[in-house]
Design a protein around this motif. Sequence first.
Motif, PDB file in Angstrom:
ATOM      1  N   MET A 411       0.824  -1.212   0.000  1.00  0.00           N
ATOM      2  CA  MET A 411       0.000   0.000   0.000  1.00  0.00           C
ATOM      3  C   MET A 411       0.853   1.255   0.000  1.00  0.00           C
ATOM      4  SD  MET A 411      -2.694  -1.325   2.891  1.00  0.00           S
ATOM      5  CE  MET A 411      -3.436  -2.956   2.741  1.00  0.00           C
ATOM      6  N   ARG A 412       0.381   2.271  -0.682  1.00  0.00           N
ATOM      7  CA  ARG A 412       1.108   3.545  -0.752  1.00  0.00           C
ATOM      8  C   ARG A 412       1.276   4.172   0.624  1.00  0.00           C
ATOM      9  NH1 ARG A 412      -2.101   7.203  -4.859  1.00  0.00           N
ATOM     10  NH2 ARG A 412      -0.617   8.725  -4.000  1.00  0.00           N
ATOM     11  N   VAL A 413       0.237   4.064   1.459  1.00  0.00           N
ATOM     12  CA  VAL A 413       0.277   4.718   2.764  1.00  0.00           C
ATOM     13  C   VAL A 413       1.320   4.083   3.685  1.00  0.00           C
ATOM     14  CG1 VAL A 413      -1.467   3.283   3.929  1.00  0.00           C
ATOM     15  CG2 VAL A 413      -1.246   5.723   4.521  1.00  0.00           C
ATOM     16  N   TYR A 414       1.768   2.888   3.350  1.00  0.00           N
ATOM     17  CA  TYR A 414       2.846   2.233   4.102  1.00  0.00           C
ATOM     18  C   TYR A 414       4.166   2.960   3.891  1.00  0.00           C
ATOM     19  CZ  TYR A 414       5.809  -1.723   5.686  1.00  0.00           C
ATOM     20  OH  TYR A 414       6.716  -2.535   6.332  1.00  0.00           O
ATOM     21  N   HIS A 415       4.319   3.572   2.700  1.00  0.00           N
ATOM     22  CA  HIS A 415       5.585   4.197   2.333  1.00  0.00           C
ATOM     23  C   HIS A 415       5.522   5.723   2.325  1.00  0.00           C
ATOM     24  CE1 HIS A 415       6.974   0.204   1.014  1.00  0.00           C
ATOM     25  NE2 HIS A 415       5.798   0.078   0.434  1.00  0.00           N
ATOM     26  N   GLU A 416       4.429   6.296   1.841  1.00  0.00           N
ATOM     27  CA  GLU A 416       4.348   7.746   1.639  1.00  0.00           C
ATOM     28  C   GLU A 416       4.027   8.468   2.946  1.00  0.00           C
ATOM     29  OE1 GLU A 416       1.715   8.839  -1.554  1.00  0.00           O
ATOM     30  OE2 GLU A 416       2.353   7.120  -2.786  1.00  0.00           O
ATOM     31  N   GLU A 417       4.622   9.650   3.099  1.00  0.00           N
ATOM     32  CA  GLU A 417       4.275  10.502   4.243  1.00  0.00           C
ATOM     33  C   GLU A 417       2.958  11.196   3.923  1.00  0.00           C
ATOM     34  OE1 GLU A 417       6.016  14.133   7.020  1.00  0.00           O
ATOM     35  OE2 GLU A 417       6.733  13.880   4.972  1.00  0.00           O
ATOM     36  N   GLN A 418       1.881  10.764   4.540  1.00  0.00           N
ATOM     37  CA  GLN A 418       0.560  11.255   4.198  1.00  0.00           C
ATOM     38  C   GLN A 418       0.331  12.692   4.626  1.00  0.00           C
ATOM     39  OE1 GLN A 418       1.423   8.991   6.417  1.00  0.00           O
ATOM     40  NE2 GLN A 418      -0.101   8.606   8.002  1.00  0.00           N
ATOM     41  N   PHE A 419       0.967  13.134   5.702  1.00  0.00           N
ATOM     42  CA  PHE A 419       0.852  14.506   6.200  1.00  0.00           C
ATOM     43  C   PHE A 419      -0.612  14.934   6.307  1.00  0.00           C
ATOM     44  CE2 PHE A 419       2.473  18.882   6.774  1.00  0.00           C
ATOM     45  CZ  PHE A 419       3.582  18.588   7.548  1.00  0.00           C
ATOM     46  N   GLY A 420      -1.403  14.081   6.908  1.00  0.00           N
ATOM     47  CA  GLY A 420      -2.814  14.366   7.068  1.00  0.00           C
ATOM     48  C   GLY A 420      -3.466  13.273   7.901  1.00  0.00           C
ATOM     49  N   PRO A 421      -4.776  13.373   8.148  1.00  0.00           N
ATOM     50  CA  PRO A 421      -5.465  12.484   9.095  1.00  0.00           C
ATOM     51  C   PRO A 421      -5.827  11.101   8.538  1.00  0.00           C
ATOM     52  CG  PRO A 421      -6.981  14.119   8.254  1.00  0.00           C
ATOM     53  CD  PRO A 421      -5.645  14.472   7.693  1.00  0.00           C
ATOM     54  N   VAL A 422      -4.820  10.389   8.059  1.00  0.00           N
ATOM     55  CA  VAL A 422      -4.962   8.985   7.700  1.00  0.00           C
ATOM     56  C   VAL A 422      -3.999   8.205   8.583  1.00  0.00           C
ATOM     57  CG1 VAL A 422      -4.638   7.245   5.905  1.00  0.00           C
ATOM     58  CG2 VAL A 422      -5.690   9.433   5.337  1.00  0.00           C
ATOM     59  N   ILE A 423      -4.515   7.225   9.326  1.00  0.00           N
ATOM     60  CA  ILE A 423      -3.697   6.507  10.313  1.00  0.00           C
ATOM     61  C   ILE A 423      -3.577   5.041   9.906  1.00  0.00           C
ATOM     62  CG2 ILE A 423      -3.361   5.978  12.751  1.00  0.00           C
ATOM     63  CD1 ILE A 423      -6.045   8.463  11.936  1.00  0.00           C
ATOM     64  N   PRO A 424      -2.429   4.632   9.351  1.00  0.00           N
ATOM     65  CA  PRO A 424      -2.239   3.230   8.990  1.00  0.00           C
ATOM     66  C   PRO A 424      -1.747   2.414  10.184  1.00  0.00           C
ATOM     67  CG  PRO A 424      -0.420   4.564   8.156  1.00  0.00           C
ATOM     68  CD  PRO A 424      -1.331   5.491   8.902  1.00  0.00           C
ATOM     69  N   VAL A 425      -2.378   1.270  10.416  1.00  0.00           N
ATOM     70  CA  VAL A 425      -1.990   0.375  11.508  1.00  0.00           C
ATOM     71  C   VAL A 425      -1.535  -0.954  10.905  1.00  0.00           C
ATOM     72  CG1 VAL A 425      -2.744  -0.856  13.577  1.00  0.00           C
ATOM     73  CG2 VAL A 425      -3.560   1.481  13.136  1.00  0.00           C
ATOM     74  N   VAL A 426      -0.335  -1.370  11.299  1.00  0.00           N
ATOM     75  CA  VAL A 426       0.269  -2.600  10.790  1.00  0.00           C
ATOM     76  C   VAL A 426       0.383  -3.605  11.942  1.00  0.00           C
ATOM     77  CG1 VAL A 426       2.260  -3.602   9.605  1.00  0.00           C
ATOM     78  CG2 VAL A 426       1.621  -1.202   9.177  1.00  0.00           C
ATOM     79  N   PRO A 427      -0.207  -4.807  11.808  1.00  0.00           N
ATOM     80  CA  PRO A 427      -0.023  -5.810  12.865  1.00  0.00           C
ATOM     81  C   PRO A 427       1.349  -6.472  12.730  1.00  0.00           C
ATOM     82  CG  PRO A 427      -1.343  -6.723  11.097  1.00  0.00           C
ATOM     83  CD  PRO A 427      -1.066  -5.286  10.720  1.00  0.00           C
ATOM     84  N   PHE A 428       1.942  -6.857  13.835  1.00  0.00           N
ATOM     85  CA  PHE A 428       3.201  -7.596  13.763  1.00  0.00           C
ATOM     86  C   PHE A 428       3.239  -8.673  14.842  1.00  0.00           C
ATOM     87  CE2 PHE A 428       4.328  -4.470  17.001  1.00  0.00           C
ATOM     88  CZ  PHE A 428       5.198  -5.158  17.849  1.00  0.00           C
ATOM     89  N   LYS A 429       3.959  -9.721  14.536  1.00  0.00           N
ATOM     90  CA  LYS A 429       4.184 -10.803  15.484  1.00  0.00           C
ATOM     91  C   LYS A 429       5.616 -10.795  15.974  1.00  0.00           C
ATOM     92  CE  LYS A 429       3.702 -15.838  15.957  1.00  0.00           C
ATOM     93  NZ  LYS A 429       3.271 -17.081  15.267  1.00  0.00           N
TER      94      LYS A 429
END
Length: 542
Positions: A411-429
């Motif tokens: 996903m783009r939001v994983y890499h790009e600095e969104q500089f706005g109210p989009v909050i990506p959450v990534v699960p990890f083990k």
Amino acid sequence: MSISDRIARIFPAADAVPSDARPTAVPLHQTDYLLNGEILAWKGEVQEVLSPVCFATSGGAVRQVLGSFPLMGEKEAMAALDAAVTAYDSGRGLWPTMSVADRITHVQEFIWRMKETRDEVVKLLMWEIGKPLVESRKEFDRTIDYMVDTIDALKELDRVSSRFVIEQGIIGQIRRAPLGVALSMGPYNYPLNETFTTLLPALIMGNTTIVKPPRHGVLLFQPLLRAFRDSFPPGVVNTLYGAGRQITPPLMASGKVDVLAFIGSSKAADTLQKAHPRPHRLRVSLGLEAKNPAIVLPDAHLRLAVDECIAGSLAFNGQRCTGIKIIFVHENVVDEFLKLFSRAIGNLGFGMPWECAVSLTPLPETDKTGYLTELVKDAEREGAEVINEAGGMVNGTFFYPALLYPVNERMRVYHEEQFGPVIPVVPFKNIEDPIRYMVESPYGQQVSLFGRDRKQLSALIDPLVNQVCRVNINSQCQRGPDIFPFTGRKDSAVGTLSVSDALRAFSIRTLVAAKDQPENKDMIGAIVRERRSNFLSTDYIL
């Protein structure tokens, strides 16, 4: 009323705005600019300024016209540069040769005059960039505090330098001297504070300056022009307005800019530096992009983590270089974290910047809502969902926060600095996943760690301080306090800023030295006693 209904009715009618929330003059047509100690009138082409605040009409939300600012060209840019170069006069000008105490007096005069503009500047911050009233007041007051603290730091630096050193038969006095002409360019999200964190130290150290305000946040410099004019000698401060891509390349290509202080994109910074014909002579202080992660460990205090991540990712709508831009949450606690986070978003106040208890406001950048919507749709195509109620809903210039989960590297939001109210959450083990993200990232400003296991936290701190320049424990990413160093690794920054570091960034260590001989001692003693030199001096500033 549902959140969606409230968003649909977020903008007021024009006659519903309280009179005390309006700027004194709207529209404010910025026709004045400061050049060589004079406030001149611009009569050329202008750029219209639209507020992120819209008014409700029968045809939908319509942006308010705030005013306009000059679209200057190469001729005006070179005139500002010539004024600064003349005032510096190869280091022989009044300002660079002035005593530290006298320069401090000029800055104190400016602070006193600037305080008189507080109400108008605060209102323009609200209307130009949509910053809430409380935050706008905080930005103004923090800027004043920063200048006062800078004066104190310079006094301390000068006290340390007010003595002679005798070493291996050489007498020397070591002080800091200015570099020359500084070009100061701040960002739109903190157009006042971030501009002054470079402008003020450049000034107080004896450099002459050109100030290029950001495209969004330019009108608020109008009330300050007379304060600049009446507080500093001619040519020491010069203002320049217009499209950066038109007026800054000629400045840099001249080779006469000695210091570039820029906060913005690395692409723009690279272009400016490449235009300078003497790159090894150019000093730079750059604040660039960041994609600061938060890492929520399985033993984290989740309510604390949520509170800090809400503040870190959504303060001023997420439009902060130090904001939390991506959140890694351990799979054992991610469901509870998302539930708490969604609820916290729903409790945030949203509306117009002058309203009480408002956290979320309209966005100033043209079509920023469109860009953020694209990020959300891209993430959804790759398997993410919007978790919170009304997440990603748009009305005019307003974008309601979108909590995305699960986010992955496609996903783009994983890499790009969104500089706005989009909050990506990534699960990890495996903790190696977020660490790998940081290692492979082109950015290296800050990280926030949330957990309670001392052993695990300490095991993370040691390697992460070699990836970023600030590791925050159970707290959001942030710049302050201003006495702390503020910088970044990789593509996030060049140089270090803090109250004391900035003084060093805009100056260079210089010394006067002589052999330890009676004749030289007598001569130096006479110069000091008779106060014939501002540099060679033992004056002690209280």
